[in-house]
Scaffold this motif. Sequence first.
Motif, short mmCIF file in Angstrom:
data_model
loop_
_atom_site.label_atom_id
_atom_site.label_comp_id
_atom_site.label_asym_id
_atom_site.label_seq_id
_atom_site.Cartn_x
_atom_site.Cartn_y
_atom_site.Cartn_z
N ALA A 171 10.36 25.03 14.84
CA ALA A 171 9.99 25.13 13.44
C ALA A 171 8.62 24.52 13.26
CB ALA A 171 11.00 24.37 12.57
N GLN A 172 7.95 24.90 12.19
CA GLN A 172 6.77 24.14 11.80
C GLN A 172 6.64 24.12 10.30
OE1 GLN A 172 2.93 25.78 12.86
NE2 GLN A 172 3.83 27.73 13.43
N GLY A 173 6.06 23.07 9.79
CA GLY A 173 5.91 22.93 8.35
C GLY A 173 5.46 21.54 8.00
N GLU A 214 9.18 19.67 4.59
CA GLU A 214 9.86 20.90 5.01
C GLU A 214 10.69 20.67 6.26
OE1 GLU A 214 6.54 24.08 3.32
OE2 GLU A 214 6.64 23.59 5.45
N ILE A 215 10.11 19.96 7.19
CA ILE A 215 10.80 19.74 8.46
C ILE A 215 12.05 18.89 8.23
CG2 ILE A 215 10.63 18.52 10.68
CD1 ILE A 215 9.23 21.23 10.60
N ARG A 216 11.92 17.91 7.36
CA ARG A 216 13.07 17.05 7.09
C ARG A 216 14.23 17.84 6.52
NH1 ARG A 216 10.78 11.97 4.04
NH2 ARG A 216 9.01 12.08 5.42
N SER A 217 13.88 18.82 5.68
CA SER A 217 14.97 19.55 5.04
C SER A 217 15.32 20.84 5.78
CB SER A 217 14.57 19.87 3.59
OG SER A 217 13.37 20.61 3.60
N ASN A 218 14.65 21.08 6.86
CA ASN A 218 14.89 22.32 7.60
C ASN A 218 16.27 22.26 8.28
OD1 ASN A 218 15.00 24.20 9.79
ND2 ASN A 218 12.81 24.50 9.53
N THR A 219 17.11 23.19 7.91
CA THR A 219 18.47 23.16 8.44
C THR A 219 18.48 23.44 9.94
OG1 THR A 219 18.66 25.45 7.72
CG2 THR A 219 19.69 23.77 6.33
N GLU A 220 17.56 24.29 10.36
CA GLU A 220 17.53 24.63 11.79
C GLU A 220 17.23 23.42 12.65
OE1 GLU A 220 15.71 28.31 14.35
OE2 GLU A 220 15.07 28.06 12.26
N VAL A 221 16.27 22.62 12.15
CA VAL A 221 15.92 21.41 12.90
C VAL A 221 17.11 20.46 12.93
CG1 VAL A 221 14.41 19.40 12.98
CG2 VAL A 221 13.49 21.63 12.33
N GLN A 222 17.74 20.34 11.77
CA GLN A 222 18.90 19.46 11.72
C GLN A 222 20.00 19.96 12.64
OE1 GLN A 222 19.92 19.08 7.61
NE2 GLN A 222 18.36 17.51 7.25
#
Lengths: 279, 338, 313
Positions: A228-230, A234-242
């Motif tokens: 992901a990038q942002g 955005e990264i904190r709330s990115n579900t994919e990253v989580q």
Amino acid sequence: MLTFDHVTKRFGELAAIDDVSFEVKPGIITAVIGPNGAGKSTLVNMAAGSYGVTSGRILVDGVELQKLPKHRIAHAGLSRTYQNIRLFDGMSVVKNLEVALVPPRVGSLIANTFGLSGRAAAEERRARCHAVLERLGLAAHAERQAGSLAYGQQKLVELARAIVAEPRVLLLDEPAAGLNHGETEQLKQHILALRSPDLAMVLIEHDMKLIMSISDIIVVMNRGQLLAQGTAAEIRSNTEVQEAYLGQPGAIKDIEAAARGRRNRVRLREGEGLTWHQP
Amino acid sequence: MESPARAAAPASGAAAPRKLWPGALAMLAVPVLLLIFGPHLPSYPLRILDMILLYAVLGLGLNIIVGYAGLLDLGYVAFYAIGAYSWALLASGQFDIHLPFALVLLIGASLAGLAGILLGIPVLRLRGDYLAIVTLGFGEIIRVLMNNLDRVTNGPQGIARIDEAHLFGWTLSTPDDFLYLLVAMLVVVFLFVWRIQESALGTALSAVREDQDAARGCGINTTRVKLVAFAFSAFIGGGCGVVFAAMQRFVSPESFTFWESLVIVLVIVVGGLGNPFGALLGATLLILLPELLRAYADYRLLFYGMALVVIILARPRGLISRQYGPSWLMRRLGGGKC
Amino acid sequence: MGALILQQIINALTVGSIYALIALGYTMVYGVLRLINFAHSELFTAGAFIGLALAGALGVAGHPTGGLLVGFITFVLIGLAGVSVEIVAYRPLRGTSRLAPMLSALGMAVVIQNAVMLIGGRRPLIYPSFLPSGVIDTFGAIITYKQITIFLVAVILMIGLELFVNRTNLGVRIRAVAENAETASLVGINPNMAISLIFFIGPGLGAVAGILYSSFYGVATFTMGFVIGMKAFTAAILGGIGSIPGAVLGGFLLGFIETFATAWMPVLTGGLIGTEYRDIFAFSVLVLILLFRPAGLLGEHVSEETMVYKSDF
């Protein structure tokens, strides 16, 4: 601007970097994060010419780096710091910086040696080095042997050496590793002060607090791929990253392995994503 | 003769001494004293003095590659031999060629420099260690060639009856003639290597010595820089060879064995790697001591070997360490920051 | 013609065996410490001289079975000498510059060579053969028992080394240290132990090569290690330095190149290049391999982390 264009790196069968593309824009700080083995260091080493690229292109302002020998990559405007400090220990601090300003043409080096030319230029180079040392608060150590400085100062000298040639792209490979809280804070101010419209900065770091506080864009890598990038938010709330960090058992194992490898503690705090704490 | 001081001063920048004359004067004292008192010495000590000066110049030349760039050259004697045979072949009855000394000095040194470049191309793009083994081999090859190219080099018998050297109408035949020449060479080469040290080339070479990969990361074309250093070093070795042949007026392969290379390496290791003063001190000790200890001649090489190990283990910087070079002396005596 | 070529193959295998045995010592040390052990060639010479002294002391000159005993004792003695050299001259310099250990190694080489000279004398010594005498005449080529023995001894030692390194616990430790000393020490392997072992085996094999060499030519001189050492190091580079099979391959290959070049160059060049240029062929091989394949034939990776920088010119 630094561009990774469908970059792949294989070590034997293993794809350390698998078809990664992203851009690092000038004027901002771009952080690359991910657990150990995600391929962050490989990315830096490929851009700097220490590793070859299996396929794809890496460009600085349109110049293809992967075709250049390592020293020409520096001339193309890319410079870096190292995860483990690599200063020229036996040389003075100011000489360390002068190395980055040595004229690229061997002919002019020879002419210079015979005193035929370049005296004014040599003076100017020295002045530039002193100016940079001044800026990073190292002026008092200019004539000291680089190897005799304290760890934190050595890290700063490395940063000074990386910026003295006024690069277009600056790769910072774990600049805060091993620094104490005060030093990290100081480093943060220096990095922020370096932001300029002409400089694209890449930051690889394990100190999530530092990353979250100074990065404009965050690129998340996992297992050699771009996840992901942002922006930080955005990264904190990115579900994919989580998902990657929390949901998949494999990813958790990666993180744990990374943590063990670095002898770090991994803590998960609500709303803050993932933090690595240096002991 | 204040040029040495001025030549080095600009590059020293912030750390430059306030006054140049005290340092320059101190350094000039050595050649001046040699020129005043040297010619009055009896023949035998004078010859030894000449040899000391010759080895000091050789040491200064080898220092460029070993001391500054940190690369081990174990075949330096090959370049010396190329210079010596240049004079022997171009100024003797061997082919009945009789070229002037100044011209052969240039030819011999240039041929050696060229050999250095040709030898350096395959090796210097690699990591440092290979240079040691390749130069070791090269030294051996040059000796095999000297021994076996009978029609050219006269084989093991060597070439005798070499011409007397003339330089700008001045005949070089006695040891004191050569004293003047060698002192002049020493001054020129000393200023040159000092200049290298202070210039951007010296900075690049130091970086190669400290960490080659990081140097490349800083934009140094390490291969080219090493090649330039190697060529300079070979050039000086070749020049010394020409002078040696003119001094002896006889050359044979025996003068150019591996042991000569070893002695030159020792000159700079004992004196202090990367320090021009070290080469002077090292040459003095290494030429003088065997003369004083002639009774133990059989043990000379054993002693050299032990000296090498002991110095590297106990005092790896040599007697005068790197930082106490000419620039330091200038600052010290000139009142600058040290 | 066929007989001549067969004869040269046999000669090449003989000299190649000796190069390979010595090259193993260079390659193992370089593989672990990235050090050219200049003392190695002089330990080869010292091995030959100790073998000679033992033959006299034990009264076994000329006996092949006595030769086995002499070979074994010499292996151990020179192996211990190798270990001491490492502890005294190299270990204190580990982790300093790359130049310092090389200079120290050079000094040790000079010390050993001159010690051999002071004890054994300057003159070449007649060497009693430990190898069985006799010849086999096959297809017009003459194979001596000596040559067969040299080849067999070398091959047995190489197989032994290969088994030791790959099949035994100690051998695995050596390989682990060669791969990465730091990681090895993390999993509890003492790198010093592994390094000492290498400095025992390498010079030991070199010493046996010294006995074989001197037995074959019937003479021992204190300077004989110099050129042979250089060739063996060339063989190690040729095969890919750091690689044990590479050293063996490089040794035999260099034996072949040298034997055939020495035999055929005078013919091909109409006598312009004679056999006296024998030593030049090995050097040419060295330069060519560094030009075109610096990692050697079996060297695995050519990258910045190993040896070479690409596209500099």
